[in-house]
Design a protein around this motif. Structure first.
Motif, mmCIF file in Angstrom:
data_model
loop_
_atom_site.group_PDB
_atom_site.id
_atom_site.type_symbol
_atom_site.label_atom_id
_atom_site.label_comp_id
_atom_site.label_asym_id
_atom_site.label_seq_id
_atom_site.Cartn_x
_atom_site.Cartn_y
_atom_site.Cartn_z
ATOM 1 N N LEU A 1 0.806 -1.233 0.199
ATOM 2 C CA LEU A 1 0.044 0.078 0.192
ATOM 3 C C LEU A 1 1.035 1.220 -0.301
ATOM 4 C CD1 LEU A 1 -2.814 1.153 0.269
ATOM 5 C CD2 LEU A 1 -2.588 1.603 2.698
ATOM 6 N N TRP A 2 2.061 1.229 0.759
ATOM 7 C CA TRP A 2 2.794 2.487 0.793
ATOM 8 C C TRP A 2 3.437 2.385 -0.510
ATOM 9 C CZ3 TRP A 2 4.646 5.234 5.208
ATOM 10 C CH2 TRP A 2 5.883 5.865 4.748
ATOM 11 N N VAL A 3 3.884 1.631 -1.195
ATOM 12 C CA VAL A 3 4.500 1.754 -2.504
ATOM 13 C C VAL A 3 3.350 2.210 -3.614
ATOM 14 C CG1 VAL A 3 5.235 -0.063 -4.565
ATOM 15 C CG2 VAL A 3 6.328 -0.204 -2.261
ATOM 16 N N PHE A 4 2.118 1.765 -3.543
ATOM 17 C CA PHE A 4 1.177 2.126 -4.301
ATOM 18 C C PHE A 4 0.956 3.765 -3.912
ATOM 19 C CE2 PHE A 4 -3.394 3.317 -4.462
ATOM 20 C CZ PHE A 4 -3.538 3.045 -6.041
ATOM 21 N N MET A 5 0.896 4.190 -2.779
ATOM 22 C CA MET A 5 0.429 5.519 -2.519
ATOM 23 C C MET A 5 1.869 6.399 -3.267
ATOM 24 S SD MET A 5 -1.259 5.448 1.148
ATOM 25 C CE MET A 5 -3.182 5.237 0.802
ATOM 26 N N ALA B 1 -12.343 3.216 12.224
ATOM 27 C CA ALA B 1 -11.313 4.064 12.049
ATOM 28 C C ALA B 1 -10.026 3.262 11.416
ATOM 29 C CB ALA B 1 -10.890 5.029 13.295
ATOM 30 N N MET B 2 -9.685 2.279 11.636
ATOM 31 C CA MET B 2 -8.707 1.281 11.293
ATOM 32 C C MET B 2 -8.982 1.270 9.657
ATOM 33 S SD MET B 2 -6.467 1.433 13.341
ATOM 34 C CE MET B 2 -5.183 0.574 12.812
ATOM 35 N N ILE B 3 -9.708 1.346 9.125
ATOM 36 C CA ILE B 3 -10.098 1.178 7.485
ATOM 37 C C ILE B 3 -9.509 2.419 6.982
ATOM 38 C CG2 ILE B 3 -11.686 0.907 5.722
ATOM 39 C CD1 ILE B 3 -13.462 -0.702 7.582
ATOM 40 N N ILE B 4 -9.582 3.517 7.619
ATOM 41 C CA ILE B 4 -9.075 4.648 6.888
ATOM 42 C C ILE B 4 -7.867 5.275 7.393
ATOM 43 C CG2 ILE B 4 -11.320 5.294 5.914
ATOM 44 C CD1 ILE B 4 -11.551 7.292 8.163
ATOM 45 N N HIS B 5 -7.752 4.806 8.869
ATOM 46 C CA HIS B 5 -6.453 5.536 9.626
ATOM 47 C C HIS B 5 -5.144 5.255 8.879
ATOM 48 C CE1 HIS B 5 -3.416 6.046 12.478
ATOM 49 N NE2 HIS B 5 -3.240 5.060 12.752
ATOM 50 N N PRO B 6 -4.788 4.034 8.601
ATOM 51 C CA PRO B 6 -3.361 3.817 7.936
ATOM 52 C C PRO B 6 -3.218 4.498 6.498
ATOM 53 C CG PRO B 6 -4.176 1.884 8.940
ATOM 54 C CD PRO B 6 -5.346 2.677 8.917
ATOM 55 N N PRO B 7 -4.351 4.382 5.732
ATOM 56 C CA PRO B 7 -4.096 5.041 4.192
ATOM 57 C C PRO B 7 -3.917 6.535 4.538
ATOM 58 C CG PRO B 7 -5.817 3.311 4.178
ATOM 59 C CD PRO B 7 -5.477 3.576 5.561
ATOM 60 N N ILE B 8 -4.684 7.070 5.351
ATOM 61 C CA ILE B 8 -4.455 8.412 5.444
ATOM 62 C C ILE B 8 -3.267 8.970 6.086
ATOM 63 C CG2 ILE B 8 -5.456 10.436 6.886
ATOM 64 C CD1 ILE B 8 -8.239 9.252 6.382
ATOM 65 N N LEU B 9 -2.682 8.270 7.285
ATOM 66 C CA LEU B 9 -1.289 8.299 7.668
ATOM 67 C C LEU B 9 -0.189 8.124 6.569
ATOM 68 C CD1 LEU B 9 -0.258 9.118 10.489
ATOM 69 C CD2 LEU B 9 0.145 6.860 10.994
ATOM 70 N N TYR B 10 -0.459 7.275 5.807
ATOM 71 C CA TYR B 10 0.437 6.696 4.896
ATOM 72 C C TYR B 10 0.588 8.279 4.062
ATOM 73 C CZ TYR B 10 0.934 1.941 6.276
ATOM 74 O OH TYR B 10 1.103 0.796 6.700
ATOM 75 N N LEU B 11 -0.557 8.687 3.367
ATOM 76 C CA LEU B 11 -0.657 9.901 2.502
ATOM 77 C C LEU B 11 0.044 10.899 3.149
ATOM 78 C CD1 LEU B 11 -4.406 9.961 1.269
ATOM 79 C CD2 LEU B 11 -2.501 9.332 -0.060
ATOM 80 N N GLY B 12 0.022 11.003 4.508
ATOM 81 C CA GLY B 12 0.865 12.292 5.034
ATOM 82 C C GLY B 12 2.249 12.032 5.104
ATOM 83 N N PHE B 13 2.665 10.612 5.528
ATOM 84 C CA PHE B 13 4.225 10.470 5.489
ATOM 85 C C PHE B 13 4.726 10.470 4.032
ATOM 86 C CE2 PHE B 13 3.567 7.563 9.285
ATOM 87 C CZ PHE B 13 4.570 8.458 10.174
ATOM 88 N N ILE B 14 3.918 10.098 2.976
ATOM 89 C CA ILE B 14 4.442 9.781 1.499
ATOM 90 C C ILE B 14 4.564 11.136 1.106
ATOM 91 C CG2 ILE B 14 4.083 8.577 -0.529
ATOM 92 C CD1 ILE B 14 2.933 6.447 1.024
ATOM 93 N N GLY B 15 3.693 12.253 1.490
ATOM 94 C CA GLY B 15 3.323 13.276 0.725
ATOM 95 C C GLY B 15 4.391 14.286 0.726
ATOM 96 N N PHE B 16 5.332 14.175 1.760
ATOM 97 C CA PHE B 16 6.612 14.766 2.145
ATOM 98 C C PHE B 16 7.675 14.535 0.992
ATOM 99 C CE2 PHE B 16 4.639 15.696 6.108
ATOM 100 C CZ PHE B 16 4.669 16.909 6.119
ATOM 101 N N VAL B 17 7.519 13.575 0.146
ATOM 102 C CA VAL B 17 8.592 13.254 -0.707
ATOM 103 C C VAL B 17 8.455 14.135 -1.964
ATOM 104 C CG1 VAL B 17 7.311 11.791 -2.249
ATOM 105 C CG2 VAL B 17 9.697 11.356 -1.941
#
Lengths: 158, 678
Positions: free
Chosen positions: B97-101, B177-193
């Motif tokens: 999922l991380w790779v995909f985002m 919340a766990m259905i949406i929490h990790p993807p949203i958090l990943y978007l945050g982490f990844i966005g800074f790239v």
């Protein structure tokens, strides 16, 4: 059905041993109990505070809680109870570093960084501030009120 | 299908590697066609990663237990939405999922800028693809979600096999919340790239003006918004699912999400200084690099097993690769920054120490110190083990002792910042600006102390909240008054138009207001109450003005879990406010894990939070723990406001929004003219 009930009962049981405020308690120890269980860490591997570990039948939290309750009911102080655990388990049972030895660096380093950062920022600010400009009187004193008002408006718009 | 997924991932890696080389060669030889080819390869990599992701989702949906990830993270009894959400329920799938985002972010950036910034884009593509290739490599070679289960036959040969059922999804993850929490958090982490890639490209091409900052401002805001939202959702999950009565426990994984959020916040403030004054260029580049690396560091914390956390995946062998990657990125970035220092000089000097620029610098200092405090506390146990040979715990008492004062000082700066003018502020105007905020906050402090509040931090926090609130109201009032006077708009329309006209500034104030609201909620922690009591049907317990009467105890069975449930009637005075049914659940799959299902009665004043903790040794009494947690509701409400405020700042500029017939005069032009005349 009986087997299921038994299983649930067994699973539910032991975790509550040692919780404060149980029937028959001689005095109110809830505040001290809370403080001690906040200062100690469950040793089951979860690394949560004792007040936080919610594992069912936890092999570490359950006896620790019982011991805390027992000691507090005997009249031991919070410090004495905490020290008793530290003596037996070591300082890894504490939920925060002590103020001794190497652990002290955990606290000192932050204030060191804060001081260094404050000095660095102050130096940058002073260095970057144009000396000539800083001698110019502030706008309120130098510029007429109309310009000041317009500058204020400019601030609002920009 | 698993082979297809694997192949897609491998193809994506090849395309990424090609894209990196083609982008760099194209840039070196100024061959536009080669650069274009690199961009297309990058987009093709995104498409193949999508195919890989769809493959795994299909395998999860059809419960193909021959695949390790499917067998480890799902079982047949799981509802289909949890089956799909199990994509990030175990380490390897979550990495996909991380790779995909990452691919989606990279693809959008490359497509969006296909006709712009032609000097910078080859390097942007190269950085994005190096980042993507790193994560694909981990996913493909070290943590592959398409690996299949094998068994050894008597003759020694290995054969794939599929168990009848899977181990099931961790029960703690079976929450909305766990259905949406990790993807949203990943978007945050990844966005800074994205800002990181542009910063590196700007350094390489020596185009260190405002272009890279203006280009990436929205990306930074989006990443920051998602990271903040992810943090809040994680807090909500912890509050409702973990059952210990709190929402923030300074867990290493929580901390690792907070750190890039803090540096991201610092960056969002300091870029304003660069845009307006051409200052802090080195600082901004450094902040972007640090923020990106902290995002990677967060992943490292979660996936390396270096620290223990309820949020972390089990130990894996990925740690050393992350360290290697972070060291390379940090080294290369620092080299570039040092080499380009002559291009990073400030364009203007600081006019005065008493200016908004200085306030921003101090705001940055405090945010960085807060970040360091979190980092230091998180990593100190590892350092202690390394130096002393024994691991110690650094838990909430340490973090609270250190971060509460820092947080309050930040809150103070949130209020003070807008009171300073750009360039310089006279003491006289400062006095005028401070008058009302100070007056109201002193009033609040006196009122609270007179009312009997003695908690120092609580009184300070509420006082500062009022201080900041008044500064924000003052800003809107002043702006709307000027606008209303100049345009003839009514006051409220003037506020709306003022905000829409300068979304960045006033959206920022809305976010500041949200911070105030969240601080009000956080301060409620000082007044939490808790009581545990063994109860049988008919018993009552009293806490904080509530009484809980036990009316029933039931046990039951579902395909997924068994449960024991207590029914309690909650009264406020004589009024029945809620029938509460806290549960203990015992999941049948996997390790037979149990969970605590919290019952919550939430109001703006306080939460009544009830847990069924267990059954007494004699098997007759149910242990009920009740918490009364004041003001928690405001944390969630404030977070909603913060989300909206960030959306306002992200709104695209649109001319003529809510415009009135009498146009507002161009004040900026008028001022420029006045200054020229003078």
């Amino acid at each position: 059905m009986r087997t299921r009930r038994l299983a649930i009962a067994v699973l539910l049981t032991a975790s509550i041993t040692g919780l404060p405020g149980r029937a028959g308690a001689q005095k109110d120890i809830s505040k001290d109990y809370k403080e001690v269980s906040n200062r100690l860490v469950c040793q089951c591997g979860c690394e949560d505070q004792l007040s936080v570990c919610a594992m069912q039948n936890c092999g570490s939290a359950t006896p620790m809680r019982a011991e805390i309750r027992e000691r507090l009911l005997k009249g031991e102080s919070v410090e004495a109870v905490v020290n008793a655990f530290v003596e037996r388990v070591g300082k890894k049972v504490l939920s925060a570093p002590t103020m001794k030895g190497f652990d002290l660096t955990a606290w000192i380093m932050l204030f060191l960084m804060l001081c260094l950062g404050a000095v660095a920022v102050s130096w940058i600010v002073v260095k970057m501030a144009c000396p000539a400009a800083s001698r110019v009187p502030a706008p309120a004193a130098a510029v007429d009120p109309r310009v000041e008002r317009e500058l204020q408006d400019f601030e609002e718009e920009s | 299908m698993s082979n297809f997924g694997n192949f897609s991932l491998l193809l994506a890696l090849c395309l990424c590697v090609y894209s990196v080389f083609a982008a760099l060669v194209g840039a070196a030889y100024r061959q536009h066609r080669i650069v274009r080819s690199a961009e297309r390869a990058a987009l093709a990599a995104c498409a193949t990663i999508l195919m890989s992701l769809v493959s795994l989702l299909y395998l999860l949906a059809v419960s193909d237990f021959s695949v390790t990830h499917v067998a480890n993270a799902t079982n047949r009894a799981l509802p289909v939405y949890y089956k799909l959400a199990a994509l990030w329920g175990a380490h390897d799938g979550s990495l996909l999922l991380w790779v995909f985002m990452t691919a989606v972010f990279s693809g959008v950036v490359i497509y969006q800028n296909r006709f712009r910034y032609r000097d910078m884009m080859p390097y942007v593509v190269a950085v994005l693809m190096v980042n993507l290739a790193f994560f694909i490599s981990l996913n493909l070679f070290l943590s592959n979600p398409f690996n299949q289960l094998v068994q050894a036959l008597p003759d020694g040969t290995l054969q794939t096999f599929a168990p009848q059922d899977g181990r099931g999804l961790n029960p703690l993850l079976q929450y909305w919340a766990m259905i949406i929490h990790p993807p949203i958090l990943y978007l945050g982490f990844i966005g800074f790239v994205v800002p990181f890639a542009f910063a590196i490209a700007a350094l390489v091409t020596r185009q260190l003006g405002d272009t890279w900052i203006r280009t990436t401002r929205r990306w930074t805001l989006v990443a920051w918004m998602f990271l903040g939202t992810g943090l809040i959702l994680g807090g909500k999950w912890a509050y409702v699912e973990l059952g210990w009565g709190g929402y923030w426990g300074w867990d290493p994984v929580e901390n690792s999400s907070l750190m890039p959020w803090l540096t991201g916040t610092a960056f969002l403030h300091s870029v304003i200084v660069q845009e307006r004054k051409g200052m802090l260029k080195v600082w901004n580049v450094l902040l972007v690099v640090i923020t990106y690396l902290l995002g990677v560091f967060g992943t490292f914390i979660t996936r390396s097993g270096i620290v223990n956390s309820v949020h972390a995946f089990a130990d894996s062998s990925l740690g050393k690769y992350f360290i290697f990657y972070m060291v390379i990125v940090l080294g290369a970035s620092l080299y570039l920054i040092i080499d380009r220092l002559p291009h990073l000089k400030s364009e203007r000097p600081l006019d005065s120490v008493l200016s908004r620029e200085s306030a921003f610098l101090f705001n940055n200092l405090i945010l960085l110190v807060a970040c360091f405090a979190v980092f230091w506390g998180t990593m100190f146990p590892v350092l202690s083990e390394w130096i002393q040979g024994s691991k110690i715990t650094v838990g909430p008492p340490f973090f609270n002792a250190v971060n509460i004062p820092i947080g309050l000082f930040l809150l103070f700066l949130t209020g003070v910042g807008p009171l300073f003018a750009w360039r310089k502020t006279s003491l006289e105007s400062l006095k005028k600006a401070f008058l009302w905020p100070m007056a109201f906050s002193i009033l609040v402090a006196v009122g609270l102390v007179a009312a009997g509040m003695r908690d120092f931090y609580a009184v300070t926090s509420f006082t500062l909240c009022m201080f900041v609130l008044v500064t924000i109201v003052q800003e809107f009032y002043k702006g709307a008054s000027v606008r209303s006077k100049n345009s003839g708009e009514n006051f409220f329309l003037a506020i709306v138009n003022l905000t829409l006209k300068n979304k960045r500034r006033y959206g920022g104030y809305i976010v500041h207001f949200a911070i105030v609201v969240i601080f009000v909620g956080l301060t409620g922690n000082a007044f939490n109450r808790e009581l545990s009591q063994p109860m049988v049907v008919g018993d009552e317990m009293n806490i904080g003005g509530y009484s809980l009467k036990m009316t029933d105890f039931t046990e039951g069975d579902t395909p997924n879990y068994q449960f024991a449930r207590v029914t309690l009637q909650a009264f406020r005075g004589d009024k029945l406010i809620r029938t509460m049914t806290p549960e203990k659940r015992f999941y049948k799959s996997g390790d037979g894990q149990s969970t605590t299902e919290v019952e919550l009665y939430s109001t703006p004043k306080e939460d009544l939070y009830v847990i069924f903790a267990g059954i007494s040794n004699d098997g007759k009494r149910s242990e009920i723990t009740a918490h009364v947690n004041p003001l928690v509701w405001w944390v969630w409400f404030g977070s909603g406001i913060m989300f909206l405020g960030t959306l306002v700042t992200l709104l695209p500029d649109r001319k003529g929004a809510f415009s009135t017939p009498s146009a507002v005069p161009d004040t900026r032009a008028a001022i420029d003219e006045t200054v020229k005349i003078k």
